[in-house]
Design an enzyme around this catalytic site. Structure first.
Site, PDB file in Angstrom:
ATOM      1  N   SER A   8       3.458   4.940   6.187  1.00  0.00           N
ATOM      2  CA  SER A   8       2.302   5.385   5.418  1.00  0.00           C
ATOM      3  C   SER A   8       1.182   4.379   5.665  1.00  0.00           C
ATOM      4  O   SER A   8       1.433   3.250   6.089  1.00  0.00           O
ATOM      5  CB  SER A   8       2.624   5.503   3.924  1.00  0.00           C
ATOM      6  OG  SER A   8       3.230   4.326   3.434  1.00  0.00           O
ATOM      7  N   GLU A  10      -2.788   2.839   4.355  1.00  0.00           N
ATOM      8  CA  GLU A  10      -3.807   2.735   3.307  1.00  0.00           C
ATOM      9  C   GLU A  10      -5.196   2.567   3.909  1.00  0.00           C
ATOM     10  O   GLU A  10      -5.396   1.819   4.863  1.00  0.00           O
ATOM     11  CB  GLU A  10      -3.503   1.530   2.413  1.00  0.00           C
ATOM     12  CG  GLU A  10      -4.547   1.334   1.301  1.00  0.00           C
ATOM     13  CD  GLU A  10      -4.281   0.095   0.471  1.00  0.00           C
ATOM     14  OE1 GLU A  10      -3.255   0.079  -0.221  1.00  0.00           O
ATOM     15  OE2 GLU A  10      -5.092  -0.854   0.542  1.00  0.00           O
ATOM     16  N   ALA A  44     -11.836   0.341 -10.081  1.00  0.00           N
ATOM     17  CA  ALA A  44     -11.834   0.407 -11.546  1.00  0.00           C
ATOM     18  C   ALA A  44     -13.255   0.587 -12.050  1.00  0.00           C
ATOM     19  O   ALA A  44     -14.220   0.168 -11.422  1.00  0.00           O
ATOM     20  CB  ALA A  44     -11.222  -0.866 -12.120  1.00  0.00           C
ATOM     21  N   GLY A 100      -4.772  -2.167 -12.201  1.00  0.00           N
ATOM     22  CA  GLY A 100      -6.083  -2.419 -11.615  1.00  0.00           C
ATOM     23  C   GLY A 100      -6.656  -3.741 -12.068  1.00  0.00           C
ATOM     24  O   GLY A 100      -6.276  -4.285 -13.105  1.00  0.00           O
ATOM     25  N   ASP A 101      -7.572  -4.269 -11.271  1.00  0.00           N
ATOM     26  CA  ASP A 101      -8.229  -5.537 -11.595  1.00  0.00           C
ATOM     27  C   ASP A 101      -9.477  -5.268 -12.419  1.00  0.00           C
ATOM     28  O   ASP A 101     -10.171  -4.267 -12.225  1.00  0.00           O
ATOM     29  CB  ASP A 101      -8.623  -6.281 -10.315  1.00  0.00           C
ATOM     30  CG  ASP A 101      -7.405  -6.624  -9.468  1.00  0.00           C
ATOM     31  OD1 ASP A 101      -6.373  -6.975 -10.056  1.00  0.00           O
ATOM     32  OD2 ASP A 101      -7.501  -6.530  -8.229  1.00  0.00           O
ATOM     33  N   TYR A 137       5.841  -6.811  -6.339  1.00  0.00           N
ATOM     34  CA  TYR A 137       5.360  -8.123  -5.897  1.00  0.00           C
ATOM     35  C   TYR A 137       6.537  -9.035  -5.542  1.00  0.00           C
ATOM     36  O   TYR A 137       7.035  -9.768  -6.399  1.00  0.00           O
ATOM     37  CB  TYR A 137       4.494  -8.761  -6.988  1.00  0.00           C
ATOM     38  CG  TYR A 137       3.247  -7.983  -7.279  1.00  0.00           C
ATOM     39  CD1 TYR A 137       2.058  -8.256  -6.608  1.00  0.00           C
ATOM     40  CD2 TYR A 137       3.269  -6.924  -8.180  1.00  0.00           C
ATOM     41  CE1 TYR A 137       0.916  -7.505  -6.844  1.00  0.00           C
ATOM     42  CE2 TYR A 137       2.130  -6.165  -8.417  1.00  0.00           C
ATOM     43  CZ  TYR A 137       0.957  -6.462  -7.750  1.00  0.00           C
ATOM     44  OH  TYR A 137      -0.173  -5.711  -7.972  1.00  0.00           O
ATOM     45  N   HIS A 141       3.698 -11.437  -9.091  1.00  0.00           N
ATOM     46  CA  HIS A 141       2.302 -11.155  -9.408  1.00  0.00           C
ATOM     47  C   HIS A 141       1.620 -12.444  -9.862  1.00  0.00           C
ATOM     48  O   HIS A 141       2.180 -13.208 -10.647  1.00  0.00           O
ATOM     49  CB  HIS A 141       2.230 -10.108 -10.527  1.00  0.00           C
ATOM     50  CG  HIS A 141       0.865  -9.541 -10.731  1.00  0.00           C
ATOM     51  ND1 HIS A 141      -0.154 -10.255 -11.342  1.00  0.00           N
ATOM     52  CD2 HIS A 141       0.332  -8.341 -10.409  1.00  0.00           C
ATOM     53  CE1 HIS A 141      -1.243  -9.518 -11.380  1.00  0.00           C
ATOM     54  NE2 HIS A 141      -0.985  -8.351 -10.824  1.00  0.00           N
ATOM     55  N   HIS A 258       4.499   0.448   4.961  1.00  0.00           N
ATOM     56  CA  HIS A 258       3.197   0.898   4.472  1.00  0.00           C
ATOM     57  C   HIS A 258       2.146  -0.065   5.013  1.00  0.00           C
ATOM     58  O   HIS A 258       2.135  -1.253   4.654  1.00  0.00           O
ATOM     59  CB  HIS A 258       3.174   0.895   2.943  1.00  0.00           C
ATOM     60  CG  HIS A 258       1.876   1.356   2.348  1.00  0.00           C
ATOM     61  ND1 HIS A 258       1.535   2.686   2.249  1.00  0.00           N
ATOM     62  CD2 HIS A 258       0.831   0.662   1.818  1.00  0.00           C
ATOM     63  CE1 HIS A 258       0.344   2.799   1.679  1.00  0.00           C
ATOM     64  NE2 HIS A 258      -0.109   1.585   1.417  1.00  0.00           N
TER      65      HIS A 258
END
Length: 282
Positions: A8, A10, A44, A100-101, A137, A141, A258
């Site tokens: 896949s 991105e 975001a 999200g950030d 992660y 994270h 990915h």
């Protein structure tokens, strides 16, 4: 063991008409790999959402499966419900659910605290209409209180209804294998697909990695620094390192790869050619 050839890719929404034209050419080049799906990042607070929708529409019109990143920072149940309806109407069948950030100067707000809350809401609202990916992660994270807390947070997302996971990129395969093993011990058995970041620029890689908490092994960092501004050597070294990483992952049973394309095609194609995936896709 049968090696999984699933891929896949991105992309991020281009910001200019020229960028959009370039991305169309990049996508066509990468479609030769026959990716299982192509994901598009999602800003975001509305920062790139229009670009995400436009890019998703183009990918769908090109006959490919499209997956939208979906961050819940600042979102309300009503706004998420509306967005899910839009995705469904478009024909999007896969979502990458993220917390999200927080954008700079953006208050937390919203009705979702964690990605697991978003996953649970999507499942409650839409049943099995969407396949749901979540983030993992292997190197923890950067905002996690501990490795254990991070693993528990991942397990919570999975139990909320995730179908599979995509990892943050890494260059130490042992971190990935340990994470998968630890998740398995917690009863998490969904596919955990390693995220792959091609190495094309030393400064860009170090900047990204410092921001997202991805570890650059010391030997890789020193080799990159040693090449200075020799871009040809950096790309050749990066190709060798990432090809070897992918080979280790695939041979050990990773459920796919990915690629974080950065809206470029050359490096991903070169890695896949080294792996024998380009010829098998044609």
């Amino acid at each position: 063991m049968t090696v999984n050839n699933s891929l896949s890719i991105e992309f991020f929404p281009p910001k200019t008409p020229e960028g959009a034209d370039k991305l169309r050419a990049v996508r066509q080049a990468l479609y030769t790999l026959k990716p299982q799906f192509c994901s598009v990042t999602f800003g975001a607070g509305g920062s790139t959402q229009a670009g995400t929708i436009s890019t998703l529409s183009e990918i769908l019109s090109e006959g490919m499966m499209a997956a939208s990143h979906f961050s819940c920072v600042g979102a309300t149940r009503d706004s998420v419900r509306h967005q899910l309806a839009e995705f469904k109407a478009m024909g999007v069948k896969r979502l990458v659910a993220l917390r999200g950030d927080l954008p700079s100067g953006y208050g937390a707000g919203g009705e979702f605290q964690y990605a697991s809350d978003l996953v649970a809401f999507i499942r409650a609202e839409t049943g099995d209409d969407f396949g749901i990916e979540v983030a993992a992660y292997p190197e923890i994270h950067p905002q996690a209180k501990s490795a254990e807390a991070d693993l528990q947070a991942f397990a919570t997302k999975v139990k909320a209804g995730a179908d599979s996971a995509i990892t943050q990129y890494f260059y130490n395969s042992d971190a990935y294998f340990r994470f998968v093993e630890d998740a398995d011990k917690l009863g998490v058995h969904i596919p955990i697909v390693p995220g792959i970041m091609p190495i094309t620029s030393s400064s860009q890689l170090l900047r990204f990695s410092d921001a997202c908490g991805a570890e650059i092994p010391r030997w890789i960092r020193l080799r990159l620094q040693g090449y200075g501004d020799d871009m040809a050597s950096i790309k050749a070294f990066g190709l060798e390192v990432v090809t070897d990483l992918c080979d280790q992952l695939r041979c050990a049973g990773a459920p796919g790869l990915h690629f974080y394309s950065m809206n470029q095609s050359a490096s991903t194609l070169a890695i896949c050619e080294n792996l024998g995936l380009l010829t098998s896709a044609i």
